[in-house]
Design a protein around this motif. Structure first.
Motif, PDB file in Angstrom:
ATOM      1  N   SER A 108       4.698  10.104 -32.970  1.00  0.00           N
ATOM      2  CA  SER A 108       5.497   9.516 -34.048  1.00  0.00           C
ATOM      3  C   SER A 108       5.310   7.998 -34.095  1.00  0.00           C
ATOM      4  CB  SER A 108       6.971   9.865 -33.844  1.00  0.00           C
ATOM      5  OG  SER A 108       7.764   9.221 -34.797  1.00  0.00           O
ATOM      6  N   LYS A 109       5.321   7.367 -32.936  1.00  0.00           N
ATOM      7  CA  LYS A 109       5.122   5.910 -32.873  1.00  0.00           C
ATOM      8  C   LYS A 109       3.731   5.530 -33.373  1.00  0.00           C
ATOM      9  CE  LYS A 109       8.401   4.825 -29.232  1.00  0.00           C
ATOM     10  NZ  LYS A 109       8.602   4.371 -27.857  1.00  0.00           N
ATOM     11  N   GLN A 110       2.728   6.341 -33.026  1.00  0.00           N
ATOM     12  CA  GLN A 110       1.371   6.053 -33.468  1.00  0.00           C
ATOM     13  C   GLN A 110       1.266   6.181 -34.990  1.00  0.00           C
ATOM     14  OE1 GLN A 110      -1.135   4.772 -31.728  1.00  0.00           O
ATOM     15  NE2 GLN A 110      -2.305   4.664 -33.596  1.00  0.00           N
ATOM     16  N   GLN A 111       1.913   7.196 -35.558  1.00  0.00           N
ATOM     17  CA  GLN A 111       1.893   7.368 -37.010  1.00  0.00           C
ATOM     18  C   GLN A 111       2.585   6.190 -37.696  1.00  0.00           C
ATOM     19  OE1 GLN A 111       3.653  11.194 -37.733  1.00  0.00           O
ATOM     20  NE2 GLN A 111       1.746  12.303 -37.373  1.00  0.00           N
ATOM     21  N   GLN A 112       3.714   5.746 -37.144  1.00  0.00           N
ATOM     22  CA  GLN A 112       4.422   4.601 -37.717  1.00  0.00           C
ATOM     23  C   GLN A 112       3.557   3.351 -37.647  1.00  0.00           C
ATOM     24  OE1 GLN A 112       8.097   4.311 -35.558  1.00  0.00           O
ATOM     25  NE2 GLN A 112       9.029   6.061 -36.602  1.00  0.00           N
ATOM     26  N   LYS A 113       2.856   3.202 -36.536  1.00  0.00           N
ATOM     27  CA  LYS A 113       1.977   2.049 -36.364  1.00  0.00           C
ATOM     28  C   LYS A 113       0.867   2.067 -37.420  1.00  0.00           C
ATOM     29  CE  LYS A 113      -0.862  -0.123 -32.774  1.00  0.00           C
ATOM     30  NZ  LYS A 113      -1.385   0.037 -31.406  1.00  0.00           N
TER      31      LYS A 113
ATOM     32  N   SER B  43     -10.635   5.884 -28.868  1.00  0.00           N
ATOM     33  CA  SER B  43      -9.835   5.255 -27.821  1.00  0.00           C
ATOM     34  C   SER B  43      -8.967   6.289 -27.107  1.00  0.00           C
ATOM     35  CB  SER B  43      -8.958   4.160 -28.424  1.00  0.00           C
ATOM     36  OG  SER B  43      -8.041   3.683 -27.498  1.00  0.00           O
ATOM     37  N   ASP B  44      -8.359   7.193 -27.876  1.00  0.00           N
ATOM     38  CA  ASP B  44      -7.507   8.237 -27.308  1.00  0.00           C
ATOM     39  C   ASP B  44      -8.311   9.152 -26.397  1.00  0.00           C
ATOM     40  OD1 ASP B  44      -4.926   9.553 -27.167  1.00  0.00           O
ATOM     41  OD2 ASP B  44      -5.888  11.196 -28.281  1.00  0.00           O
ATOM     42  N   GLN B  45      -9.520   9.513 -26.814  1.00  0.00           N
ATOM     43  CA  GLN B  45     -10.370  10.374 -25.990  1.00  0.00           C
ATOM     44  C   GLN B  45     -10.757   9.679 -24.693  1.00  0.00           C
ATOM     45  OE1 GLN B  45     -13.513  11.283 -28.743  1.00  0.00           O
ATOM     46  NE2 GLN B  45     -12.524  13.141 -29.485  1.00  0.00           N
ATOM     47  N   GLN B  46     -11.048   8.387 -24.764  1.00  0.00           N
ATOM     48  CA  GLN B  46     -11.393   7.639 -23.557  1.00  0.00           C
ATOM     49  C   GLN B  46     -10.202   7.568 -22.620  1.00  0.00           C
ATOM     50  OE1 GLN B  46     -12.753   3.926 -25.191  1.00  0.00           O
ATOM     51  NE2 GLN B  46     -14.853   4.648 -25.465  1.00  0.00           N
ATOM     52  N   ASN B  47      -9.000   7.375 -23.150  1.00  0.00           N
ATOM     53  CA  ASN B  47      -7.807   7.335 -22.315  1.00  0.00           C
ATOM     54  C   ASN B  47      -7.539   8.664 -21.662  1.00  0.00           C
ATOM     55  OD1 ASN B  47      -7.331   4.660 -22.916  1.00  0.00           O
ATOM     56  ND2 ASN B  47      -5.914   5.103 -24.594  1.00  0.00           N
ATOM     57  N   LYS B  48      -7.761   9.758 -22.388  1.00  0.00           N
ATOM     58  CA  LYS B  48      -7.570  11.092 -21.820  1.00  0.00           C
ATOM     59  C   LYS B  48      -8.579  11.334 -20.711  1.00  0.00           C
ATOM     60  CE  LYS B  48      -5.438  13.319 -25.781  1.00  0.00           C
ATOM     61  NZ  LYS B  48      -5.585  14.273 -26.868  1.00  0.00           N
ATOM     62  N   ARG B  49      -9.833  10.910 -20.933  1.00  0.00           N
ATOM     63  CA  ARG B  49     -10.859  11.071 -19.908  1.00  0.00           C
ATOM     64  C   ARG B  49     -10.487  10.292 -18.654  1.00  0.00           C
ATOM     65  NH1 ARG B  49     -15.159   9.318 -22.947  1.00  0.00           N
ATOM     66  NH2 ARG B  49     -15.099  10.911 -24.505  1.00  0.00           N
ATOM     67  N   LYS B  50      -9.999   9.062 -18.838  1.00  0.00           N
ATOM     68  CA  LYS B  50      -9.609   8.240 -17.703  1.00  0.00           C
ATOM     69  C   LYS B  50      -8.466   8.887 -16.921  1.00  0.00           C
ATOM     70  CE  LYS B  50     -10.931   3.744 -19.615  1.00  0.00           C
ATOM     71  NZ  LYS B  50     -10.417   2.503 -20.164  1.00  0.00           N
TER      72      LYS B  50
END
Length: 120
Positions: free
Chosen positions: A79-84, A109-116
């Motif tokens: 929800s915060k990401q959609q608002q952003k 970016s989200d995929q890289q964060n998930k991989r990390k």
């Protein structure tokens, strides 16, 4: 308790082996479907509902409670990401092409964060 290769003082004094940490428990698709069914009705089920659900799904009450906490956190994060993104679009008066580029950057970016987080 074992923490990053260390043995606790209590374990040394008691002359007992350090307790092993258990592997992460994954839920089955059937458990997921039932949890989502309840989550769609209420994101904060009562203690009785959680207890009944735990018995029904062969999970602990704590596992059910944590699942709902994590699901609420995911909902809030999305929800915060959609608002952003909406604010960014409104503030910059972005064209659809720019919006798609921004979305692609976010997904990458989200995929890289998930991989990390998976590798940790």
């Amino acid at each position: 308790m074992q923490d990053s290769g260390r043995i606790s003082i209590a374990a040394l004094l008691n002359d007992s082996p350090a307790p092993k940490t258990s592997k992460r428990k994954r839920i089955t698709p059937a458990q997921y479907d039932r949890l989502m069914e309840i989550f769609e009705q209420t994101d904060t089920p009562s203690s009785d509902v959680r207890e009944n659900l735990a018995n029904e799904l062969d999970m602990t009450k704590r596992e059910v409670q944590v699942w709902f906490q994590n699901r609420r956190a995911k909902l809030n994060r999305e929800s915060k990401q959609q608002q952003k993104q909406k604010k960014l679009l409104a503030d910059n008066n972005m064209s659809p092409i720019d919006l798609l580029a921004s979305a692609a950057e976010y997904v990458q970016s989200d995929q890289q964060n998930k991989r990390k987080s998976y590798l940790q």
